[in-house]
Design a protein around this motif. Sequence first.
Motif, PDB file in Angstrom:
ATOM      1  N   VAL A  64       0.761  -1.067  -0.147  1.00 45.50           N
ATOM      2  CA  VAL A  64      -0.096  -0.267   0.230  1.00 45.50           C
ATOM      3  C   VAL A  64       0.741   1.326  -0.115  1.00 45.50           C
ATOM      4  CG1 VAL A  64      -1.958  -1.292   0.923  1.00 45.50           C
ATOM      5  CG2 VAL A  64       0.089   0.521   3.017  1.00 45.50           C
ATOM      6  N   LEU A  65       0.662   2.227  -0.626  1.00 46.87           N
ATOM      7  CA  LEU A  65       1.647   3.936  -0.304  1.00 46.87           C
ATOM      8  C   LEU A  65       0.846   4.859  -0.524  1.00 46.87           C
ATOM      9  CD1 LEU A  65       2.546   3.816  -4.455  1.00 46.87           C
ATOM     10  CD2 LEU A  65       3.482   3.042  -2.060  1.00 46.87           C
ATOM     11  N   PRO A  66       0.927   5.555   0.623  1.00 49.13           N
ATOM     12  CA  PRO A  66       0.068   6.566   1.169  1.00 49.13           C
ATOM     13  C   PRO A  66      -0.055   7.545   0.118  1.00 49.13           C
ATOM     14  CG  PRO A  66       2.211   7.367   1.632  1.00 49.13           C
ATOM     15  CD  PRO A  66       2.455   5.907   1.064  1.00 49.13           C
ATOM     16  N   ALA A  67       0.356   7.697  -1.378  1.00 45.27           N
ATOM     17  CA  ALA A  67      -0.653   8.055  -2.111  1.00 45.27           C
ATOM     18  C   ALA A  67       0.431   7.565  -3.368  1.00 45.27           C
ATOM     19  CB  ALA A  67       0.221   9.685  -2.170  1.00 45.27           C
ATOM     20  N   LEU A  68      -0.202   7.654  -4.558  1.00 47.07           N
ATOM     21  CA  LEU A  68       0.721   7.184  -6.211  1.00 47.07           C
ATOM     22  C   LEU A  68       2.005   8.394  -6.123  1.00 47.07           C
ATOM     23  CD1 LEU A  68      -2.109   6.358  -8.929  1.00 47.07           C
ATOM     24  CD2 LEU A  68      -1.296   5.258  -6.827  1.00 47.07           C
ATOM     25  N   PRO A  69       3.287   7.933  -6.731  1.00 46.59           N
ATOM     26  CA  PRO A  69       3.958   8.424  -6.681  1.00 46.59           C
ATOM     27  C   PRO A  69       3.696   9.770  -7.317  1.00 46.59           C
ATOM     28  CG  PRO A  69       4.543   6.425  -7.952  1.00 46.59           C
ATOM     29  CD  PRO A  69       3.325   6.416  -7.457  1.00 46.59           C
ATOM     30  N   GLU A  70       5.218  10.726  -7.605  1.00 49.41           N
ATOM     31  CA  GLU A  70       5.149  11.783  -8.588  1.00 49.41           C
ATOM     32  C   GLU A  70       5.862  10.880  -9.502  1.00 49.41           C
ATOM     33  OE1 GLU A  70       6.977  15.832  -6.815  1.00 49.41           O
ATOM     34  OE2 GLU A  70       7.367  14.368  -4.944  1.00 49.41           O
ATOM     35  N   SER A  71       5.022  11.783 -10.535  1.00 49.98           N
ATOM     36  CA  SER A  71       5.001  11.382 -11.798  1.00 49.98           C
ATOM     37  C   SER A  71       4.948  12.516 -12.941  1.00 49.98           C
ATOM     38  CB  SER A  71       4.256  10.274 -12.817  1.00 49.98           C
ATOM     39  OG  SER A  71       2.639  11.339 -13.102  1.00 49.98           O
ATOM     40  N   GLY A  72       6.010  12.492 -14.264  1.00 47.12           N
ATOM     41  CA  GLY A  72       5.143  13.531 -14.808  1.00 47.12           C
ATOM     42  C   GLY A  72       4.287  13.396 -16.050  1.00 47.12           C
ATOM     43  N   GLY A  73       3.050  12.803 -15.932  1.00 42.77           N
ATOM     44  CA  GLY A  73       1.765  12.783 -16.130  1.00 42.77           C
ATOM     45  C   GLY A  73       1.194  13.762 -15.853  1.00 42.77           C
ATOM     46  N   VAL A  74       1.214  14.245 -13.958  1.00 39.06           N
ATOM     47  CA  VAL A  74       0.861  15.275 -14.286  1.00 39.06           C
ATOM     48  C   VAL A  74       0.667  16.346 -14.127  1.00 39.06           C
ATOM     49  CG1 VAL A  74      -0.186  16.336 -11.637  1.00 39.06           C
ATOM     50  CG2 VAL A  74       0.084  13.610 -11.896  1.00 39.06           C
ATOM     51  N   ASP A  75       0.164  17.537 -14.261  1.00 33.26           N
ATOM     52  CA  ASP A  75       0.356  19.408 -14.508  1.00 33.26           C
ATOM     53  C   ASP A  75       0.286  19.676 -13.317  1.00 33.26           C
ATOM     54  OD1 ASP A  75      -0.930  21.741 -15.061  1.00 33.26           O
ATOM     55  OD2 ASP A  75      -0.315  21.622 -16.946  1.00 33.26           O
ATOM     56  N   GLN A  76       1.692  20.076 -13.158  1.00 31.26           N
ATOM     57  CA  GLN A  76       1.111  20.793 -11.393  1.00 31.26           C
ATOM     58  C   GLN A  76       0.891  22.071 -11.492  1.00 31.26           C
ATOM     59  OE1 GLN A  76       4.445  18.973  -9.220  1.00 31.26           O
ATOM     60  NE2 GLN A  76       3.886  17.854 -10.834  1.00 31.26           N
ATOM     61  N   GLY A  77       0.470  22.632 -11.906  1.00 28.01           N
ATOM     62  CA  GLY A  77      -0.870  23.559 -11.884  1.00 28.01           C
ATOM     63  C   GLY A  77      -1.648  23.736 -11.806  1.00 28.01           C
ATOM     64  N   ARG A  78      -2.072  22.560 -13.126  1.00 32.34           N
ATOM     65  CA  ARG A  78      -3.827  22.104 -12.236  1.00 32.34           C
ATOM     66  C   ARG A  78      -3.823  21.804 -10.833  1.00 32.34           C
ATOM     67  NH1 ARG A  78      -9.021  22.472 -13.684  1.00 32.34           N
ATOM     68  NH2 ARG A  78      -9.197  20.177 -14.664  1.00 32.34           N
ATOM     69  N   LEU A  79      -2.604  20.508 -10.751  1.00 33.68           N
ATOM     70  CA  LEU A  79      -2.735  19.263  -9.543  1.00 33.68           C
ATOM     71  C   LEU A  79      -3.347  20.652  -8.420  1.00 33.68           C
ATOM     72  CD1 LEU A  79      -3.265  16.574  -7.953  1.00 33.68           C
ATOM     73  CD2 LEU A  79      -0.697  16.812  -7.738  1.00 33.68           C
ATOM     74  N   THR A  80      -2.028  21.805  -8.215  1.00 32.09           N
ATOM     75  CA  THR A  80      -1.986  22.283  -7.538  1.00 32.09           C
ATOM     76  C   THR A  80      -3.302  23.574  -6.880  1.00 32.09           C
ATOM     77  OG1 THR A  80      -0.108  22.769  -8.290  1.00 32.09           O
ATOM     78  CG2 THR A  80      -0.904  25.097  -6.157  1.00 32.09           C
ATOM     79  N   ALA A  81      -3.599  23.719  -8.173  1.00 28.30           N
ATOM     80  CA  ALA A  81      -5.478  23.849  -7.701  1.00 28.30           C
ATOM     81  C   ALA A  81      -6.241  23.460  -7.321  1.00 28.30           C
ATOM     82  CB  ALA A  81      -5.649  24.797  -9.522  1.00 28.30           C
ATOM     83  N   PHE A  82      -6.582  21.893  -8.197  1.00 30.00           N
ATOM     84  CA  PHE A  82      -7.312  21.141  -7.561  1.00 30.00           C
ATOM     85  C   PHE A  82      -7.147  21.165  -5.814  1.00 30.00           C
ATOM     86  CE2 PHE A  82      -8.408  19.029 -11.203  1.00 30.00           C
ATOM     87  CZ  PHE A  82      -9.319  19.545 -11.665  1.00 30.00           C
ATOM     88  N   VAL A  83      -6.036  20.976  -5.571  1.00 25.18           N
ATOM     89  CA  VAL A  83      -5.143  20.764  -4.111  1.00 25.18           C
ATOM     90  C   VAL A  83      -5.807  22.530  -3.348  1.00 25.18           C
ATOM     91  CG1 VAL A  83      -3.316  21.195  -2.343  1.00 25.18           C
ATOM     92  CG2 VAL A  83      -4.371  19.250  -4.372  1.00 25.18           C
ATOM     93  N   ASN A  84      -5.969  23.093  -3.534  1.00 27.05           N
ATOM     94  CA  ASN A  84      -6.099  24.111  -2.748  1.00 27.05           C
ATOM     95  C   ASN A  84      -7.360  24.485  -3.179  1.00 27.05           C
ATOM     96  OD1 ASN A  84      -3.117  25.095  -2.832  1.00 27.05           O
ATOM     97  ND2 ASN A  84      -3.372  26.717  -4.481  1.00 27.05           N
ATOM     98  N   GLU A  85      -8.688  23.922  -3.916  1.00 30.51           N
ATOM     99  CA  GLU A  85     -10.106  24.078  -4.459  1.00 30.51           C
ATOM    100  C   GLU A  85     -10.130  23.445  -2.728  1.00 30.51           C
ATOM    101  OE1 GLU A  85     -13.137  22.282  -6.498  1.00 30.51           O
ATOM    102  OE2 GLU A  85     -11.757  23.900  -7.419  1.00 30.51           O
ATOM    103  N   VAL A  86      -9.338  21.762  -2.699  1.00 38.49           N
ATOM    104  CA  VAL A  86      -9.852  21.368  -1.434  1.00 38.49           C
ATOM    105  C   VAL A  86      -9.787  22.106  -0.387  1.00 38.49           C
ATOM    106  CG1 VAL A  86      -9.707  19.381  -0.303  1.00 38.49           C
ATOM    107  CG2 VAL A  86      -9.515  19.473  -2.989  1.00 38.49           C
ATOM    108  N   ALA A  87      -8.266  22.865   0.005  1.00 31.26           N
ATOM    109  CA  ALA A  87      -8.607  23.654   1.043  1.00 31.26           C
ATOM    110  C   ALA A  87      -9.106  24.504   1.655  1.00 31.26           C
ATOM    111  CB  ALA A  87      -6.670  23.809   1.442  1.00 31.26           C
TER     112      ALA A  87
END
Length: 755
Positions: free
Chosen positions: A345-368
């Motif tokens: 098991v993992l606490p989260a999937l690993p970092e990868s080049g498939g994720v747009d960092q800006g898009r993910l950051t926006a989603f994370v901030n939306e949750v916060a």
Amino acid sequence: MGPQPKRRRILLALTAAATVAAGTALPAGPAAAAEIPVGRGSYSDTRPPGTSGPVDNAGQPVTPKVTERVADRPVPTNDWWSSLAFKRAADNPYSLPMFGHPLSYRAVAGGLEVGYATEHVVVGGGVQYEFQHKADLTLGVAGLNSPDARADGWSDWTVSPYWAGGGRTLRATIGHGSPYVYAEATGGAAQITAAAAPQVFADDGNALGITVGGKHYALFAPTGSDWTVSGSTLSADLGGKDYYSVAVLPDPGAFETFSRYAFSFVTGSRVDWDYAQDQGRMNATYTLQTEAREGTETGTLQALYPHQWKHTSDQLTAYEYVSPRGTMKVREGSSFTTSQDVTGVLPALPESGGVDQGRLTAFVNEVADTAAVGRADTYWTGKALGRLAQVVPLADQVGATAARDKILGVMKARLEEWFTAGGETEFSYDAVWKTLTGYPASYGSDTELNDHHFHYGYYVMAAAVVAQYDPAWAADSAWGGMVRELIADAANPARDGDRYPFLRGFDVYAGHSWAAGHAGFAAGNNQEASSESVNLSAGLIMFGAATGDTELRDLGVYLLTTESEAVRNYWFDADEDAFPADFQHNTLGMVWSAGGAHATWWTGNPEEIHGINVLPVTGASLHLARDKAAIDRNLAEMERENGGPAVEWRELLWEFQALSNPAAAREAYAAGGGGTYAPEAGESWAHVYHWIHTLAATGAPDPTVTADSPTAAVFATGGTKTYAAHNYGATDQTVTFSDGKTLRVPARSSATETG
């Protein structure tokens, strides 16, 4: 059973439904409640005013239906035989059908009904199959008419019902996988009533072979006794002894073999697990304790479920039985061992080049920005905590530390409120039922003792994420003590504890958990959301690792590894050898003791039937990727039933698809409006986006490669593998994978390498 949006406790179009909670509020007991301190937290020893504990279906309070001999032992609710001890039906002081496999049982006034279902029926318009209980024999004592039946003892997968009335007593021992019933009788002759006049195929005096309704049984009375047959009644004077036994035979030719072990009475059962970490293997040994009532033979025969015999190298006989789980195979001997690869098991999937960092950051901030956990019941609070918990490590990956810390703060505050008695939310201990219940309760977690492993799994997982970033918070002297109370209620590993039963929800022989606290249904017990049960096991692994408790971690490894194999066999029929040939579905929404249902408790919607054993999607969901073809079949069936792609819970099903075909999941995300609507209540777009696009880059999990860490995993696409691991410890760690790859993981960190 795990509850979902708009859930009602109604089983649609199924014959297994039997009892419904009346929901009557009962007096909470003494007005003065004591708060029991646990570290910085506490629980109450009294229910909040106006709330209820366990009740029957007429709304009347019930207490455990056990004999005085075991009155102080915690009762294993949520087991295959729990209807014996939990009087759910107000007019039934005995039990509902109990399915041990290959035999089924039902306690009645005159003793124990015993049946062996070799044929099934498909009911509910084709959505459910059942191997229904039908009595072939009723075992008793001449003249027995007991006012009730009670549990007089139990072990890991056996139980001993007890009857007393008119100067006669009967005590039987029955269990999973046992072809025998071991009876102890006083006050009269052994008496067995058959469903029809039996045909006798073997008669050795005290040992009799009979056929009833096409089923073959052997009856064994003490040496010197003799069975007599009068119509459908069989009796034997026990000659001053107090025991006899009955066995169901695979065929008449097995009579001699089964006779050999007729008086080697099973007195207990025990599983012992051993996580061979350096090998990435979980080994489990299942042992029956026996006592020779005659002679010196102490061996026995036991039938193994498919999830067991597929993973044992121990020698098996040629004998087989039919069961709702597929073919059971017989082992001659008092123990057997299984050995399985461990999926990490993992606490989260690993970092990868498939994720747009800006898009993910926006989603994370939306949750916060919207982070909140309302004062709901234990289930919906848990769902909200679980949603936030999955975003915390993603915030860490993109360096959004302010968002991460805000989310952690919200989680801590709500956990601490629940972990402190006397407020709007609290946990209360019931000293009669030996259980810890959260109030407000829901879905029968109070009145029926349902679903504690589902509800509390979210709390444990959330606490594990907090512990990952703030170990001091999770210390027993702080808030970790209350986390351990919830763990002890749902998955206590101690057999000799006096406050909670051993592994309340987990059936070690069946290989999975049960959801109903009382098992009070004609089809036995059931479990719907196997994935919510896995969520608890993963939480144990992560919380144990984060707090340095290897025993707790290893318990989680045992539970997850075992249940994963049960899920692939009995929910998803991965090997296509478990479901009956005429059952026209390739996945179940819920498993019943008597069979299974392509349905949920609250809807017949295909998307939710196919999704209920997927949520919550976490780093523990990687085990589902062991059977990519089963995922593909599952989703193809969903689209056929649905008339097209999913609408409800589509993001969950995209995440499920990503475990088999990540590229297709990414395309479905883009075409299906990913990120533009409100996802399922336990999900967030931050997590969905990261999950799908990470796997599209790394490839799906590769379960053929194991590791010497339970928090490590491998992903593969083409000829490229991505190795990932998390180190919860305070010193650097080197993880070694089974293909020879090594990965150095800094303290309290995750690491990823591509090779």
